[in-house]
Write a protein that holds these residues in place. Sequence first.
Motif, PDB file in Angstrom:
ATOM      1  N   VAL A 177      17.584 -18.551   1.028  1.00 18.24           N
ATOM      2  CA  VAL A 177      16.734 -17.872   0.055  1.00 18.24           C
ATOM      3  C   VAL A 177      15.751 -17.013   0.844  1.00 18.24           C
ATOM      4  CG1 VAL A 177      15.042 -18.152  -1.787  1.00 18.24           C
ATOM      5  CG2 VAL A 177      16.962 -19.746  -1.617  1.00 18.24           C
ATOM      6  N   ALA A 178      15.672 -15.726   0.510  1.00 19.83           N
ATOM      7  CA  ALA A 178      14.871 -14.779   1.305  1.00 19.83           C
ATOM      8  C   ALA A 178      13.768 -14.145   0.466  1.00 19.83           C
ATOM      9  CB  ALA A 178      15.771 -13.693   1.879  1.00 19.83           C
ATOM     10  N   THR A 179      12.536 -14.304   0.917  1.00 16.59           N
ATOM     11  CA  THR A 179      11.398 -13.606   0.320  1.00 16.59           C
ATOM     12  C   THR A 179      11.007 -12.460   1.244  1.00 16.59           C
ATOM     13  OG1 THR A 179      10.582 -15.585  -0.794  1.00 16.59           O
ATOM     14  CG2 THR A 179       9.004 -13.818  -0.436  1.00 16.59           C
ATOM     15  N   ILE A 180      10.928 -11.260   0.690  1.00 17.02           N
ATOM     16  CA  ILE A 180      10.665 -10.055   1.477  1.00 17.02           C
ATOM     17  C   ILE A 180       9.388  -9.390   0.971  1.00 17.02           C
ATOM     18  CG2 ILE A 180      11.549  -7.811   2.212  1.00 17.02           C
ATOM     19  CD1 ILE A 180      14.371  -8.841   1.434  1.00 17.02           C
ATOM     20  N   PHE A 181       8.407  -9.233   1.843  1.00 24.42           N
ATOM     21  CA  PHE A 181       7.211  -8.457   1.545  1.00 24.42           C
ATOM     22  C   PHE A 181       7.234  -7.199   2.412  1.00 24.42           C
ATOM     23  CE2 PHE A 181       5.690 -12.795   0.548  1.00 24.42           C
ATOM     24  CZ  PHE A 181       5.260 -12.585  -0.755  1.00 24.42           C
ATOM     25  N   LEU A 182       7.068  -6.043   1.772  1.00 23.38           N
ATOM     26  CA  LEU A 182       7.042  -4.772   2.489  1.00 23.38           C
ATOM     27  C   LEU A 182       5.689  -4.105   2.307  1.00 23.38           C
ATOM     28  CD1 LEU A 182      10.517  -3.326   1.404  1.00 23.38           C
ATOM     29  CD2 LEU A 182       9.959  -4.549   3.525  1.00 23.38           C
ATOM     30  N   PRO A 183       5.215  -3.350   3.305  1.00 25.39           N
ATOM     31  CA  PRO A 183       3.924  -2.675   3.170  1.00 25.39           C
ATOM     32  C   PRO A 183       3.934  -1.565   2.134  1.00 25.39           C
ATOM     33  CG  PRO A 183       4.976  -2.103   5.248  1.00 25.39           C
ATOM     34  CD  PRO A 183       5.788  -3.198   4.648  1.00 25.39           C
ATOM     35  N   THR A 184       5.088  -0.917   1.932  1.00 28.35           N
ATOM     36  CA  THR A 184       5.228   0.152   0.947  1.00 28.35           C
ATOM     37  C   THR A 184       6.620   0.075   0.329  1.00 28.35           C
ATOM     38  OG1 THR A 184       6.135   1.775   2.506  1.00 28.35           O
ATOM     39  CG2 THR A 184       3.716   1.672   2.307  1.00 28.35           C
ATOM     40  N   ALA A 185       6.807   0.828  -0.756  1.00 29.61           N
ATOM     41  CA  ALA A 185       8.121   0.872  -1.408  1.00 29.61           C
ATOM     42  C   ALA A 185       9.020   1.887  -0.702  1.00 29.61           C
ATOM     43  CB  ALA A 185       7.963   1.221  -2.883  1.00 29.61           C
ATOM     44  N   ASP A 186       9.208   1.683   0.581  1.00 30.60           N
ATOM     45  CA  ASP A 186      10.017   2.571   1.420  1.00 30.60           C
ATOM     46  C   ASP A 186      11.467   2.088   1.374  1.00 30.60           C
ATOM     47  OD1 ASP A 186      11.318   3.930   3.437  1.00 30.60           O
ATOM     48  OD2 ASP A 186       9.698   3.730   4.898  1.00 30.60           O
ATOM     49  N   GLU A 187      12.321   2.839   0.689  1.00 29.34           N
ATOM     50  CA  GLU A 187      13.702   2.396   0.523  1.00 29.34           C
ATOM     51  C   GLU A 187      14.459   2.355   1.851  1.00 29.34           C
ATOM     52  OE1 GLU A 187      16.045   4.112  -2.518  1.00 29.34           O
ATOM     53  OE2 GLU A 187      14.536   3.814  -4.089  1.00 29.34           O
ATOM     54  N   ARG A 188      14.071   3.206   2.783  1.00 30.49           N
ATOM     55  CA  ARG A 188      14.731   3.174   4.088  1.00 30.49           C
ATOM     56  C   ARG A 188      14.440   1.872   4.811  1.00 30.49           C
ATOM     57  NH1 ARG A 188      12.491   8.577   6.680  1.00 30.49           N
ATOM     58  NH2 ARG A 188      10.651   7.667   5.673  1.00 30.49           N
ATOM     59  N   LEU A 189      13.189   1.411   4.710  1.00 32.97           N
ATOM     60  CA  LEU A 189      12.817   0.138   5.336  1.00 32.97           C
ATOM     61  C   LEU A 189      13.501  -1.021   4.617  1.00 32.97           C
ATOM     62  CD1 LEU A 189      11.196  -1.443   7.404  1.00 32.97           C
ATOM     63  CD2 LEU A 189       9.232  -1.354   5.850  1.00 32.97           C
ATOM     64  N   LEU A 190      13.528  -0.972   3.304  1.00 31.28           N
ATOM     65  CA  LEU A 190      14.203  -2.016   2.540  1.00 31.28           C
ATOM     66  C   LEU A 190      15.686  -2.064   2.891  1.00 31.28           C
ATOM     67  CD1 LEU A 190      14.093  -4.178   0.326  1.00 31.28           C
ATOM     68  CD2 LEU A 190      14.494  -2.347  -1.352  1.00 31.28           C
ATOM     69  N   ASP A 191      16.291  -0.901   3.024  1.00 30.29           N
ATOM     70  CA  ASP A 191      17.707  -0.817   3.398  1.00 30.29           C
ATOM     71  C   ASP A 191      17.931  -1.438   4.778  1.00 30.29           C
ATOM     72  OD1 ASP A 191      20.449   0.019   3.439  1.00 30.29           O
ATOM     73  OD2 ASP A 191      19.865   1.814   4.538  1.00 30.29           O
ATOM     74  N   GLN A 192      17.030  -1.143   5.700  1.00 33.44           N
ATOM     75  CA  GLN A 192      17.163  -1.677   7.064  1.00 33.44           C
ATOM     76  C   GLN A 192      17.052  -3.199   7.065  1.00 33.44           C
ATOM     77  OE1 GLN A 192      14.526   0.075  10.049  1.00 33.44           O
ATOM     78  NE2 GLN A 192      14.318  -1.904  11.056  1.00 33.44           N
ATOM     79  N   VAL A 193      16.032  -3.728   6.386  1.00 31.97           N
ATOM     80  CA  VAL A 193      15.794  -5.171   6.402  1.00 31.97           C
ATOM     81  C   VAL A 193      16.914  -5.921   5.702  1.00 31.97           C
ATOM     82  CG1 VAL A 193      14.276  -7.022   5.600  1.00 31.97           C
ATOM     83  CG2 VAL A 193      13.289  -4.954   6.604  1.00 31.97           C
ATOM     84  N   THR A 194      17.276  -5.484   4.501  1.00 33.23           N
ATOM     85  CA  THR A 194      18.320  -6.207   3.759  1.00 33.23           C
ATOM     86  C   THR A 194      19.690  -6.036   4.410  1.00 33.23           C
ATOM     87  OG1 THR A 194      18.581  -4.331   2.240  1.00 33.23           O
ATOM     88  CG2 THR A 194      17.087  -6.105   1.573  1.00 33.23           C
ATOM     89  N   GLY A 195      19.916  -4.892   5.049  1.00 33.98           N
ATOM     90  CA  GLY A 195      21.161  -4.706   5.780  1.00 33.98           C
ATOM     91  C   GLY A 195      21.281  -5.684   6.928  1.00 33.98           C
TER      92      GLY A 195
END
Length: 325
Positions: free
Chosen positions: A81-99
């Motif tokens: 189970v993964a909880t992800i907190f990001l500093p901004t709604a940056d889809e590139r960062l989200l793509d990198q982390v979830t990838g």
Amino acid sequence: MSKLSPETLERYIFSRTGAPNEDLLAGPGYGEDAAAIAMDGSTMVVSTDPISLAAERIGTLGVAIASNDVAACGGRPEWLVATIFLPTADERLLDQVTGQLDAEARRLGISIVGGHTETLAALDRPLLSLTCMGPADRYVPTSGADPGDAVLLTKGGGIEATAVLATDFRDELEDAGVDPETIESAAGFFDDISVLPEAAVLAPTATAMHDPTEGGVLNGLVELACASEVRVHLDRGDVPLRAETTVCCAAMDVDPLRVLGSGAMLATIPRDDVASVLSALEDEDIEATVIATVDDAAGDGEVGVSFDSDHYVGSVDDDMYELWE
């Protein structure tokens, strides 16, 4: 950033665990990697861990570290189970982390079954909190070491730290004169962060196992010794280090035995079983070294670890933390 003392943990954490449950086989305790819960004749191992400082490969490390804690207790990691907190709604960062989460989980055969994702403006880098679960045929605690056991270490000290230095601090290493080939080789240590292979070999025999993370091999051994109420004398020269680790740690002026240590497994093995365990690890192409012997802390002895003319009975701060300040 540092770990809380055993006394603080006992006062505010271990004494405040909610309602008792008869199915809980092993709960919170100093140095313990995971909990064990009785489940219809089997044992479920559950662990949770945050990660925030290693930004470039945070997803890869997050999966490995969370699953390592389950494996270090004899479990077979299956669900995450993964909880992800990001500093901004940056889809590139989200793509990198979830990838990265997806790729590492697939590589290790772990299913991501849920979690939570949101932005948090107070952050300046991603923050993950991951909970991993899996069944165990035999739960192995951190606290099970017996006097006379041999202390084994797989791979070497500072595996995780070496990989992080080669990615998050690549420029600093280059400025310090570390050659690009060494840095590239060090970055490849991310492939060695998981300890699932050695855990499978060690679990049937080990009296105790522990995944050295923050504070490295030294802190991991202190936690194991204190949890087991034994003492251990550790000589620096007995801990194996890869050449890349020695070079990168020297360039950044950090102690390779006091830096992020995931990728290695500490295990205590009955003396009569050492030869067969080392042979079984060798058959799986897993490096392992006897680095110490467990001593009795009875009489005038003292629990903890003797190292570099000092005796350690509390948490050891990780040398890496100052690099992010």
